[in-house]
Design a protein around this motif. Structure first.
Motif, PDB file in Angstrom:
ATOM      1  N   LYS A 123       0.835  -1.199   0.000  1.00 48.53           N
ATOM      2  CA  LYS A 123       0.000   0.000   0.000  1.00 48.53           C
ATOM      3  C   LYS A 123       0.872   1.253   0.000  1.00 48.53           C
ATOM      4  O   LYS A 123       0.602   2.219  -0.706  1.00 48.53           O
ATOM      5  CB  LYS A 123      -0.907  -0.010   1.229  1.00 48.53           C
ATOM      6  CG  LYS A 123      -1.925   1.123   1.268  1.00 48.53           C
ATOM      7  CD  LYS A 123      -2.651   1.166   2.603  1.00 48.53           C
ATOM      8  CE  LYS A 123      -3.313  -0.154   2.923  1.00 48.53           C
ATOM      9  NZ  LYS A 123      -4.043  -0.104   4.220  1.00 48.53           N
ATOM     10  N   LYS A 124       1.948   1.206   0.814  1.00 46.09           N
ATOM     11  CA  LYS A 124       2.869   2.346   0.883  1.00 46.09           C
ATOM     12  C   LYS A 124       3.504   2.614  -0.469  1.00 46.09           C
ATOM     13  O   LYS A 124       3.708   3.777  -0.871  1.00 46.09           O
ATOM     14  CB  LYS A 124       3.950   2.035   1.924  1.00 46.09           C
ATOM     15  CG  LYS A 124       4.991   3.118   2.125  1.00 46.09           C
ATOM     16  CD  LYS A 124       4.503   4.195   3.038  1.00 46.09           C
ATOM     17  CE  LYS A 124       5.627   5.148   3.412  1.00 46.09           C
ATOM     18  NZ  LYS A 124       5.150   6.241   4.308  1.00 46.09           N
ATOM     19  N   GLU A 138       2.220   1.759  -3.322  1.00 48.58           N
ATOM     20  CA  GLU A 138       1.160   1.846  -4.333  1.00 48.58           C
ATOM     21  C   GLU A 138       1.291   0.722  -5.361  1.00 48.58           C
ATOM     22  O   GLU A 138       1.195   0.934  -6.575  1.00 48.58           O
ATOM     23  CB  GLU A 138       1.168   3.221  -5.018  1.00 48.58           C
ATOM     24  CG  GLU A 138       0.927   4.371  -4.049  1.00 48.58           C
ATOM     25  CD  GLU A 138       0.901   5.727  -4.738  1.00 48.58           C
ATOM     26  OE1 GLU A 138       1.383   5.820  -5.884  1.00 48.58           O
ATOM     27  OE2 GLU A 138       0.387   6.686  -4.136  1.00 48.58           O
ATOM     28  N   ASP A 183      -0.406  -2.791  -6.437  1.00 44.98           N
ATOM     29  CA  ASP A 183      -1.606  -3.618  -6.330  1.00 44.98           C
ATOM     30  C   ASP A 183      -1.261  -5.023  -6.798  1.00 44.98           C
ATOM     31  O   ASP A 183      -1.172  -5.283  -7.993  1.00 44.98           O
ATOM     32  CB  ASP A 183      -2.739  -3.016  -7.175  1.00 44.98           C
ATOM     33  CG  ASP A 183      -4.043  -3.792  -7.020  1.00 44.98           C
ATOM     34  OD1 ASP A 183      -4.136  -4.608  -6.082  1.00 44.98           O
ATOM     35  OD2 ASP A 183      -4.952  -3.586  -7.849  1.00 44.98           O
TER      36      ASP A 183
END
Length: 271
Positions: free
Chosen positions: A99-100, A102, A104
């Motif tokens: 998530k940090k 970005e 997926d």
């Protein structure tokens, strides 16, 4: 997947293709005591204890469970809970790192080394041994209240990376069992504090290379890294520093790896 309580997250970028994150994962274990007491209630019910008495017993157990020590027969359950907590924790921590960054993606756990399905980044996990928080009652009874572990994740796009997080020093008798003669000869000449810190860093390097190359435990711990000790000693002068030191040749893959020591995070990465 159950959600773990992650705290003290620290992110580090090692180079343009390699990142890591460390954290602490913890969980209350009072429910394990409650579960044990509930089983006792069911056992009593099988011996014709009235429903009213069972309800009364359960009420007392809920009221006083904080003042009870974990029963001895619950220790294996705690160990299983610790392993489950670590397994879930590192995977949740991986999601925090993705998530940090970005990214997926999802983890492919079908073979070692682990990789992300789409980006094909390599993934490696580490966690400390079993830990617990405890309190002592007025009767000097020790009560365990939380399970906790330090956990770490590294992802690398270029090639497999290894990571090891250790909270404690490595016992000297363990060092003497696994380390090479050259390593032991140097370590024995050091002061106690310096020897403990250097032996621990060596252990973490060995553990990390085990994960990179899928060595057996005995094979990996028996590797001779005595040529790294001068750099480790120099690095130890700044105990809380984060350092990148000494390239090391990996004879199996005929490649040169770098070693990062994040001392404040008690973590070593080979990448």
């Amino acid at each position: 997947m159950p959600t773990s309580n992650l705290t003290q997250l620290q992110y580090t970028q090692l180079d343009t293709t390699t990142w890591c994150v460390t954290a602490q994962v913890s969980e209350s274990i009072s429910h394990l005591v409650t579960e044990s007491l509930w089983k006792k209630s069911l056992w009593l019910s099988s011996y014709n204890t009235s429903c009213k008495d069972i309800i009364k017993l359960n009420s007392l157990n809920w009221h006083y469970q904080v003042a009870l020590a974990v029963p001895k027969h619950s220790i294996p359950a705690l160990a299983r809970k610790q392993r489950q907590q670590q397994r879930h924790g590192v995977r949740q921590l991986l999601q925090e790192l993705l998530k940090k960054l970005e990214i997926d993606d999802t983890l492919d756990e079908s073979s070692f080394p682990y990789r992300l399905v789409n980006s094909q980044h390599y993934v490696c996990f580490s966690h400390t041994g079993a830990g617990s928080s405890k309190q002592t009652t007025k009767s000097n009874q020790t009560n365990f209240t939380h399970l906790h572990s330090k956990i770490a994740v590294v992802i690398s796009h270029q090639r497999p990376a290894g990571i090891d997080i250790e909270a404690n020093n490595i016992a000297w008798h363990v060092v003497k069992r696994f380390y090479s003669k050259s390593e032991l000869a140097i370590l024995q000449e050091l002061s106690t504090d310096q020897r403990e810190r250097t032996a621990k860093l060596l252990w973490q390097i060995k553990e990390s290379f085990i994960k990179v190359n899928q060595y057996t435990l005995a094979q990996g711990l028996g590797m001779d890294y005595s040529h790294l000790i001068p750099s480790l000693i120099e690095n130890n002068k700044e105990i809380n520093a984060s350092s990148l030191f000494s390239n090391i040749e990996d004879t199996k893959r005929q490649s040169v790896y770098r070693i990062a020591a994040l001392q404040s995070q008690q973590t070593v990465i080979v990448f």
